[in-house]
Write a protein that holds these residues in place. Structure first.
Motif, PDB file in Angstrom:
ATOM      1  N   THR A 463      73.887 166.012  75.711  1.00 12.53           N
ATOM      2  CA  THR A 463      73.560 166.086  77.136  1.00 12.53           C
ATOM      3  C   THR A 463      72.312 166.945  77.282  1.00 12.53           C
ATOM      4  N   PRO A 464      71.142 166.335  77.205  1.00 15.89           N
ATOM      5  CA  PRO A 464      69.893 167.097  77.230  1.00 15.89           C
ATOM      6  C   PRO A 464      69.813 168.049  78.422  1.00 15.89           C
ATOM      7  N   TYR A 465      69.150 169.151  78.210  1.00 17.64           N
ATOM      8  CA  TYR A 465      69.074 170.215  79.205  1.00 17.64           C
ATOM      9  C   TYR A 465      68.563 169.721  80.555  1.00 17.64           C
ATOM     10  N   LYS A 466      67.643 168.772  80.531  1.00 21.24           N
ATOM     11  CA  LYS A 466      67.085 168.311  81.807  1.00 21.24           C
ATOM     12  C   LYS A 466      68.147 167.632  82.666  1.00 21.24           C
ATOM     13  N   TRP A 467      69.218 167.137  82.049  1.00 20.57           N
ATOM     14  CA  TRP A 467      70.307 166.576  82.845  1.00 20.57           C
ATOM     15  C   TRP A 467      70.996 167.652  83.670  1.00 20.57           C
ATOM     16  N   ALA A 468      71.217 168.813  83.074  1.00 22.56           N
ATOM     17  CA  ALA A 468      71.834 169.923  83.810  1.00 22.56           C
ATOM     18  C   ALA A 468      70.915 170.364  84.952  1.00 22.56           C
ATOM     19  N   GLN A 469      69.627 170.429  84.665  1.00 21.73           N
ATOM     20  CA  GLN A 469      68.677 170.795  85.718  1.00 21.73           C
ATOM     21  C   GLN A 469      68.750 169.806  86.874  1.00 21.73           C
ATOM     22  N   SER A 470      68.826 168.526  86.541  1.00 22.61           N
ATOM     23  CA  SER A 470      68.856 167.498  87.571  1.00 22.61           C
ATOM     24  C   SER A 470      70.150 167.549  88.383  1.00 22.61           C
ATOM     25  N   LEU A 471      71.304 167.685  87.709  1.00 21.53           N
ATOM     26  CA  LEU A 471      72.574 167.717  88.438  1.00 21.53           C
ATOM     27  C   LEU A 471      72.648 168.933  89.349  1.00 21.53           C
ATOM     28  N   ALA A 472      72.219 170.091  88.853  1.00 20.25           N
ATOM     29  CA  ALA A 472      72.241 171.297  89.683  1.00 20.25           C
ATOM     30  C   ALA A 472      71.360 171.128  90.910  1.00 20.25           C
ATOM     31  N   ASP A 473      70.258 170.410  90.742  1.00 23.10           N
ATOM     32  CA  ASP A 473      69.350 170.168  91.863  1.00 23.10           C
ATOM     33  C   ASP A 473      69.949 169.175  92.852  1.00 23.10           C
ATOM     34  N   GLN A 474      70.674 168.178  92.349  1.00 21.81           N
ATOM     35  CA  GLN A 474      71.280 167.173  93.231  1.00 21.81           C
ATOM     36  C   GLN A 474      72.386 167.762  94.083  1.00 21.81           C
ATOM     37  N   LEU A 475      73.271 168.552  93.459  1.00 21.98           N
ATOM     38  CA  LEU A 475      74.422 169.102  94.168  1.00 21.98           C
ATOM     39  C   LEU A 475      73.965 170.055  95.263  1.00 21.98           C
ATOM     40  N   SER A 476      74.460 169.854  96.457  1.00 25.30           N
ATOM     41  CA  SER A 476      74.014 170.698  97.571  1.00 25.30           C
ATOM     42  C   SER A 476      74.419 172.152  97.375  1.00 25.30           C
TER      43      SER A 476
END
Length: 519
Positions: A463-476
């Motif tokens: 699960t590449p790090y950029k996925w965590a960055q993206s999910l954290a950004d998506q979640l309000s």
């Protein structure tokens, strides 16, 4: 090597199969559903039954029995097979727990899921989470797990016999000519046909959305107002989906080793390919510092060339292993992939590679078997069956045929000169799935949910790090916690900084400061 979105905690570090849950049973008595007054469709975009329709399930009482070791208890929870038809057939789901030990006021239940899809949450609870999570967390939470529908003891998806799986795992996934392409597509078709023949009833109903609805049903049955949860790897997608469906019921959610739900299957597979290349580079850099490095003590590029040459040689002439099964390129690659999940497995990989290069493939075969969850008797857990069933239902396939794979090969090989070709071809498996995908990639915001903690590791292979960055950004309400390190997921893997931040969040609901980084 069937690596398509196999997203779970390390198979090397945490064994989750073959654990005792024989005490699971159905029946009545014990826990009541005091939280079932919430409407079943609160925050749900549609498809779930009303509270009244779900009442026969939400009012059920679990019959708990001692099972496994320590103070574990098991039960069976019934859920609708099809939430759109709650009056129709039901499905039995295996549940396990260990009650809060105290001291301190009980917070509630803490559900755990190790990922996969296809990893046994009950096995994970019994082998690790229920006894290995920090004592202050276990003191104040009932530690709870439910095997998702189609997984382990929850009416598992079945597809192939052990002998058939042995043959399947040995199929060349870097075809050199049209005949080998035909052999690979034939293997994928036979796998899918086996799943349909043996598990046709459940195949249309093992999506992540349905598993998330099962978690909310369990929340009600346990009598909890909010769902508290720690999900690793694919378990982050399950947790995020729950928050999307039921934001008002979302409690403290830890999403460790996060997926990005907005990505297409193609982009996800290509990103994961790059993630394993990053992990291999870390391994190669460390290997060059060791006296026993079988890839030499030169540059990462030199190590990459040596490994590719080894795979090519194994493709041309499979390596003896001391048993009837030989180590061809497919199993050799899988063995290397397995060790990329956890840097603690790197010494074992160095030894296994060195032995294989000298004509003994037993070590790499052992690593590959751990990845596939194959035991010494030749029996496979249903991990890979459930993995395909859930993934192929959750999103449209990456490719519809070999021509599309061939066109995409350059981008995969650019992402990883070592693994790219095999990862591209392995992403063809859903092209022949007997059930049409019901999910589509999309952003998850979960507006109205309590603070959600997303954890990412900078050199995570799966699960590449950029996925965590993206999910954290998506979640309000998402907060990103970063671990600067190697391996897949971060919680409980040796970083006091990470563990302290997550424990604090679980115990008092306070996420770490924005931008928090640990090493």
């Amino acid at each position: 090597m069937d690596s398509r979105r196999l997203l779970r905690t390390s198979a090397i570090a945490v064994a989750t199969t073959g654990l005792l849950i024989s005490g699971c049973s159905s029946g009545s008595s014990s826990t009541s559903a005091t939280a079932s007054a919430h409407t079943a469709t609160d925050g749900d975009p549609g498809g779930a039954p009303s509270a009244e329709e779900l009442a026969p399930y939400s009012s059920q009482k679990l019959s708990w029995r001692a099972c496994g070791v320590a103070k574990f208890e098991c039960a069976t929870m019934k859920a609708p097979l099809d939430y759109a038809k709650p009056a129709g057939p039901s499905i039995n789901l295996a549940v396990a727990r260990v009650k809060a030990t105290g001291p301190g006021k009980r917070i509630g239940s803490l559900l755990v899921n190790p990922g996969g899809p296809g990893g046994s949450a009950v096995g994970y609870l019994q082998s690790y989470a229920g006894i290995g999570y920090p004592a202050p967390v276990r003191a104040r939470y009932d530690m709870v797990a439910v095997d998702p529908r189609g997984v382990a003891r929850s009416e598992p998806v079945e597809c192939l016999t052990g002998q058939q799986m042995d043959a399947y795992t040995e199929v060349d996934q870097t075809p050199d000519d049209p005949a080998q392409q035909t052999a690979l597509t034939k293997a994928f078709k036979e796998f899918a046909a086996g799943c349909e023949a043996k598990s046709g009833k459940v195949l249309p109903h093992v999506s992540t959305v349905e598993a998330a609805r099962d978690m909310d049903l369990l929340r009600q049955v346990l009598g909890d107002e909010k769902l508290h949860y720690v999900g690793a790897s694919y378990g982050t997608f399950l947790g995020a989906t729950y928050a999307e469906l039921y934001p008002s019921r979302t409690g403290r959610l830890v999403l460790d080793g996060a997926m990005d739900p907005s990505l297409s299957s193609l982009d996800m597979n290509r990103d994961q390919t790059a993630g394993f290349e990053t992990a291999f580079k870390s391994f190669a850099t460390d290997c060059a510092k060791q006296k026993d490095c079988p890839l030499g003590r030169g540059s990462v590029e030199d190590a990459s060339d040596r490994l590719r040459a080894f795979f090519k040689a194994a493709d041309a002439k499979p390596i003896p292993t001391g048993q009837s099964r030989k180590l061809g390129e497919a199993l050799a690659t899988t063995g290397v992939i397995a060790a990329m999940y956890d840097e603690a497995a790197w010494p074992e990989l160095r030894t296994a590679l060195a032995r294989a290069m000298k004509g003994d493939g037993a070590g790499l075969l052992t690593l590959a078997d751990s990845y596939y969850e194959r035991d010494a008797s030749g029996k496979y857990a249903n991990l890979m069956f459930a993995n395909a069933a859930v993934n192929c239902l959750d999103a449209p396939p990456s490719f519809t045929g070999p021509t599309e794979v061939t066109a995409a090969l350059p981008s995969f090989e650019q992402a990883s000169p070592v693994f790219g070709e095999g990862f591209a071809w392995s992403a063809l498996n859903c092209a022949y799935w007997p059930v049409k995908a019901t999910g589509t990639p999309h952003r998850i915001e979960a507006k109205g949910a309590a603070p959600i903690l997303v954890v990412g590791t900078t050199r995570d292979p799966a699960t590449p790090y950029k996925w965590a960055q993206s999910l954290a950004d998506q979640l309000s309400s998402g907060t990103l916690l970063t671990y600067e390190g190697d391996g897949h997921t971060a919680y409980g893997r040796g970083s006091d900084c990470i563990d302290t931040a997550i424990n604090t969040y679980l115990l008092d609901g306070t996420p770490p400061a924005k931008g928090k980084r640990c090493s």
